[in-house]
Design a protein around this motif. Structure first.
Motif, PDB file in Angstrom:
ATOM      1  N   LEU A  71       0.849  -1.198   0.000  1.00 55.51           N
ATOM      2  CA  LEU A  71       0.000   0.000   0.000  1.00 55.51           C
ATOM      3  C   LEU A  71       0.882   1.244   0.000  1.00 55.51           C
ATOM      4  O   LEU A  71       1.669   1.468   0.917  1.00 55.51           O
ATOM      5  CB  LEU A  71      -0.903   0.026   1.249  1.00 55.51           C
ATOM      6  N   GLU A  82     -12.890  -2.419   1.563  1.00 59.37           N
ATOM      7  CA  GLU A  82     -12.942  -1.745   2.861  1.00 59.37           C
ATOM      8  C   GLU A  82     -14.347  -1.268   3.192  1.00 59.37           C
ATOM      9  O   GLU A  82     -14.597  -0.689   4.229  1.00 59.37           O
ATOM     10  CB  GLU A  82     -11.936  -0.591   2.924  1.00 59.37           C
ATOM     11  N   GLY A 110      -8.924  -3.600   3.345  1.00 56.36           N
ATOM     12  CA  GLY A 110      -8.585  -2.446   4.192  1.00 56.36           C
ATOM     13  C   GLY A 110      -9.372  -2.546   5.487  1.00 56.36           C
ATOM     14  O   GLY A 110     -10.463  -2.009   5.621  1.00 56.36           O
ATOM     15  N   LYS A 130      -9.449  13.858   5.726  1.00 55.25           N
ATOM     16  CA  LYS A 130      -8.186  14.335   5.146  1.00 55.25           C
ATOM     17  C   LYS A 130      -8.492  15.420   4.118  1.00 55.25           C
ATOM     18  O   LYS A 130      -9.044  15.138   3.068  1.00 55.25           O
ATOM     19  CB  LYS A 130      -7.446  13.171   4.464  1.00 55.25           C
ATOM     20  N   ASN A 158      -8.917  -1.272   8.378  1.00 56.55           N
ATOM     21  CA  ASN A 158      -9.103  -0.080   9.214  1.00 56.55           C
ATOM     22  C   ASN A 158     -10.500   0.478   9.002  1.00 56.55           C
ATOM     23  O   ASN A 158     -11.200   0.828   9.948  1.00 56.55           O
ATOM     24  CB  ASN A 158      -8.074   0.999   8.866  1.00 56.55           C
ATOM     25  N   ASP A 159     -10.893   0.560   7.720  1.00 56.55           N
ATOM     26  CA  ASP A 159     -12.233   1.048   7.426  1.00 56.55           C
ATOM     27  C   ASP A 159     -13.269  -0.071   7.485  1.00 56.55           C
ATOM     28  O   ASP A 159     -14.373   0.135   7.971  1.00 56.55           O
ATOM     29  CB  ASP A 159     -12.261   1.712   6.046  1.00 56.55           C
ATOM     30  N   MET A 187      -9.530  -1.923  -3.167  1.00 59.52           N
ATOM     31  CA  MET A 187      -9.502  -2.137  -1.727  1.00 59.52           C
ATOM     32  C   MET A 187     -10.871  -2.643  -1.334  1.00 59.52           C
ATOM     33  O   MET A 187     -11.888  -2.093  -1.760  1.00 59.52           O
ATOM     34  CB  MET A 187      -9.222  -0.827  -0.999  1.00 59.52           C
ATOM     35  N   CYS A 217      -4.114  -4.709   3.737  1.00 56.09           N
ATOM     36  CA  CYS A 217      -3.200  -3.602   4.044  1.00 56.09           C
ATOM     37  C   CYS A 217      -3.671  -2.783   5.234  1.00 56.09           C
ATOM     38  O   CYS A 217      -3.093  -1.752   5.545  1.00 56.09           O
ATOM     39  CB  CYS A 217      -2.987  -2.731   2.817  1.00 56.09           C
ATOM     40  N   GLY A 218      -4.726  -3.213   5.908  1.00 55.95           N
ATOM     41  CA  GLY A 218      -5.136  -2.539   7.144  1.00 55.95           C
ATOM     42  C   GLY A 218      -4.225  -3.003   8.282  1.00 55.95           C
ATOM     43  O   GLY A 218      -3.488  -3.990   8.133  1.00 55.95           O
ATOM     44  N   ARG A 264     -13.478   4.717  13.855  1.00 57.39           N
ATOM     45  CA  ARG A 264     -12.109   4.297  14.166  1.00 57.39           C
ATOM     46  C   ARG A 264     -11.312   5.352  14.934  1.00 57.39           C
ATOM     47  O   ARG A 264     -10.238   5.084  15.452  1.00 57.39           O
ATOM     48  CB  ARG A 264     -11.373   3.889  12.874  1.00 57.39           C
ATOM     49  N   GLU A 281      -2.006  10.014  -0.878  1.00 60.81           N
ATOM     50  CA  GLU A 281      -2.513  11.330  -0.457  1.00 60.81           C
ATOM     51  C   GLU A 281      -1.433  12.216   0.154  1.00 60.81           C
ATOM     52  O   GLU A 281      -1.506  13.433   0.098  1.00 60.81           O
ATOM     53  CB  GLU A 281      -3.723  11.224   0.478  1.00 60.81           C
ATOM     54  N   ARG A 338      -2.132   3.038  -4.311  1.00 58.20           N
ATOM     55  CA  ARG A 338      -3.553   3.340  -4.153  1.00 58.20           C
ATOM     56  C   ARG A 338      -3.806   4.747  -4.679  1.00 58.20           C
ATOM     57  O   ARG A 338      -3.093   5.684  -4.323  1.00 58.20           O
ATOM     58  CB  ARG A 338      -3.928   3.274  -2.672  1.00 58.20           C
ATOM     59  N   ARG A 385     -15.392  11.418  -0.753  1.00 61.52           N
ATOM     60  CA  ARG A 385     -13.971  11.138  -0.592  1.00 61.52           C
ATOM     61  C   ARG A 385     -13.504  10.065  -1.582  1.00 61.52           C
ATOM     62  O   ARG A 385     -14.314   9.458  -2.271  1.00 61.52           O
ATOM     63  CB  ARG A 385     -13.672  10.685   0.853  1.00 61.52           C
TER      64      ARG A 385
HETATM   65  C1  PEP Z   1      -7.798   0.732   5.546  1.00 58.96           C
HETATM   66  O1  PEP Z   1      -8.864   1.338   5.536  1.00 58.96           O
HETATM   67  O2  PEP Z   1      -7.630  -0.374   6.094  1.00 58.96           O
HETATM   68  C2  PEP Z   1      -6.602   1.305   4.897  1.00 58.96           C
HETATM   69  C3  PEP Z   1      -5.497   0.609   4.765  1.00 58.96           C
HETATM   70  O3  PEP Z   1      -6.670   2.586   4.460  1.00 58.96           O
HETATM   71  P1  PEP Z   1      -6.573   3.892   5.383  1.00 58.96           P
HETATM   72  O4  PEP Z   1      -6.084   3.471   6.737  1.00 58.96           O
HETATM   73  O5  PEP Z   1      -5.638   4.795   4.654  1.00 58.96           O
HETATM   74  O6  PEP Z   1      -7.982   4.365   5.383  1.00 58.96           O
END
Ligand code: PEP
Ligand code: MG
Length: 538
Positions: free
Chosen positions: A292, A429, A450, A338, A452-453, A427, A500-501, A463, A296, A330, A356
């Protein structure tokens, strides 16, 4: 025992040196000779520039060019006609001394930056404070460049450490630091991680809880500090320290080893990066690919969009330095929380569900195409792959592919090279993409989950909100099911699936993810070796 935010891993036992900024009282004085005062101010600017240049060079030598960049911003501020002009007008209009004018103008700037919601912009406030203090110190004839002499095993305790403070620390003697304020992404935390010394930040009142010469234990793993510990506790931590060191040494052996499970499955352990230079950290830590590249960051901290040429250079750099290893780039994931200064966007009620990433890019093809053209051109120089963020429907993916095709046609007509077989993935996510993974898998070249999302959307738990962090659980069965479904759907169509999270580097999750058949794990560089070890023992 006191708790704070664990900003940089490791253990240290040493003696406190309080680094408290002397409270400078600025007196307002009326001046009579304007030219003389302006010359005085100008001299202090020159002196400040000389000092910053020296610190910048020292930082470059000791910590690398990327860590010295902050001093570039300091230099820019000293040359900024708006900042300098505002101080000069203040001197002239109020006929006051330069110290007073610098203090007033910087307070005004600070007020603006500190009130912003964006952590990055709040960091810019730290830069203004650092530069203003330096100019004032020079006006008052108090040099700030004399580096303090430290004893061995010093633990520096400060309210906050400015980039200049951190650069001036004696790296041989200072083994950890603690600060009252700051978070994991503050300058001081980032510096600590790159120096590989433990640090606990955001401790509240650590400067008033310790005094010079106190013995403290810094536990940068748990974010804990023990003040004047007894002998038994010291021994316990000496042991932990030894184990930690041994483990780090042991892990170093895995740097150039290919990651294969006990059952003989080859798994790729990759790194996440935000700037092209970070590929070096990925390689040093044994990363086998970049899973990843968050592009940005190329768009932030500047006054206009990066040009196609600038982006091309950045992507080409990453591709070339990775020498044929995969680099998954990405496309722009801006918007929501952001923001870009030069791209005004309305306030939103739910920025994480808002305008976004791919939604913005499909709406602003002018912006999107510049990036895609740069990416395609860079694909001629290495193993690049393109990945679209925040995809929620097939239509969105097709629309993004259409723009990509347009760019390919243009480049072909212009006679510019690119990799015609470039892999294009998404992704996963948004839960909708996971649920529909079987359909997506027919059209994409790969998935990268992803988490994280994905976790925040699946569990409806923000989060960023500490109050609901107890709900934000990567191992929730609903999250696990979505992950499993996504991996299986990819494999059914003969495609690969990565993650990639943060969960990819979560020591407690790796085994489960392996069981599900995850092909690629991408994480921050410092977690790679540990993950490799776990996978190789599974
Ligand atoms: C995610 O969402 O898992 C991710 C890797 O992207 P970001 O943390 O940049 O939203
Ligand atoms: Mg995301």
């Amino acid at each position: 025992m006191k708790k704070g935010i664990a900003a940089s891993k490791g253990y240290a036992i040493g003696k406190v040196v309080l680094k408290l900024h002397e409270e400078v009282i600025i007196e307002e004085k009326n001046i009579t000779n304007l030219d003389e005062e302006k010359a005085r101010f100008s001299k202090s600017l020159e002196l400040s520039k000389e000092q910053i240049l020296k610190i910048k060079e020292k930082t470059e030598r000791e910590m690398g060019a990327d860590k010295a960049e902050v001093f570039e911003s300091h230099m820019m501020l000293l040359d900024d006609p708006e900042f300098v002009g505002a101080i000069e007008s203040n001197i002239e209009m109020n006929m006051v001394n330069s110290e007073k004018a610098v203090s007033e103008v910087s307070e005004m700037y600070l007020g603006i930056f500190e009130s912003m919601d964006d952590e990055y912009m709040r960091e810019r406030a730290a830069d203004v404070k650092d530069v203003a203090n330096r100019i004032i110190a020079n006006l008052l004839g108090k040099s700030t460049s004399g580096a303090q002499v430290f004893e061995n095993n010093t633990i520096v305790v400060a309210h906050d450490l400015t980039p200049s403070d951190t650069a001036e620390l004696d790296k041989e003697k200072v083994i950890a630091f603690l600060t009252n304020i700051g978070g994991r992404t503050s300058h001081s935390a980032i510096m600590a991680r790159s120096l590989e010394i433990p640090a606990v930040v955001g401790m509240g009142d650590i400067t008033s809880s310790v005094k010079n010469g106190d013995t403290v234990i810094v536990d940068g793993v748990e974010g804990v500090v023990i003040i004047n510990p007894d002998e038994e506790t010291i021994q316990k931590y000496e042991y932990k320290q030894l184990q930690y060191k041994k483990e780090k040494e042991e892990l170093k052996k895995l740097v150039s080893v290919k990651t294969v499970t006990k059952a003989g499955k080859k798994v790729e352990v990759a790194g996440n990066i935000g700037t092209p230079e970070e590929v070096h950290k990925v390689l040093e830590n044994g990363g086998e690919a970049v899973g990843l590249f968050r592009t940005e960051f190329l768009y932030m901290d500047r006054e206009q969009m990066p040009t196609e040429e600038e982006q091309f250079e950045a992507y080409k750099y990453a591709a070339e330095k990775m020498e044929g290893r995969a680099v998954v780039i990405r496309t722009l994931d801006i918007g929501g929380d952001k923001k870009l200064e030069y791209l005004p966007m309305p306030e939103e009620m739910n920025p994480f569900l808002g305008y976004r990433a791919i939604r913005l890019c499909l709406d602003r093809k002018d912006i999107f195409k510049v990036q895609l053209r740069a990416l395609l051109r860079a694909s001629a120089f290495g193993n690049l792959k393109i990945m679209f963020p925040m995809i929620s429907s097939l239509e969105e993916f097709f629309a993004a592919k259409e723009v990509l095709k347009e760019c390919m046609d243009e480049l072909r007509a212009e006679g510019k090279n690119f990799n015609e077989k470039l892999e294009v993935g998404i992704m996963v996510e948004i839960p909708a993409a996971a649920v529909m993974a079987d359909e997506f898998a027919k059209h994409v070249d790969f998935f990268s989950i992803g988490t994280n999302d994905l976790i925040q959307y699946t569990l409806a738990a923000d989060r960023m909100n500490e109050k609901v962090s107890y709900l934000y659980n990567p191992m929730h069965p609903a999250v696990l099911r979505l992950i499993k479904m996504t991996i299986e759907a990819a494999h059914k169509e003969g495609k690969w699936c990565g993650m990639c999270g943060e969960m990819a580097g979560d020591e407690a999750a790796i085994e489960t993810l392996l069981e599900y058949g995850l092909d690629e794990f991408s994480m921050s560089a410092s977690s790679i070796l540990k993950a490799k070890q776990i996978i190789m023992n599974s």
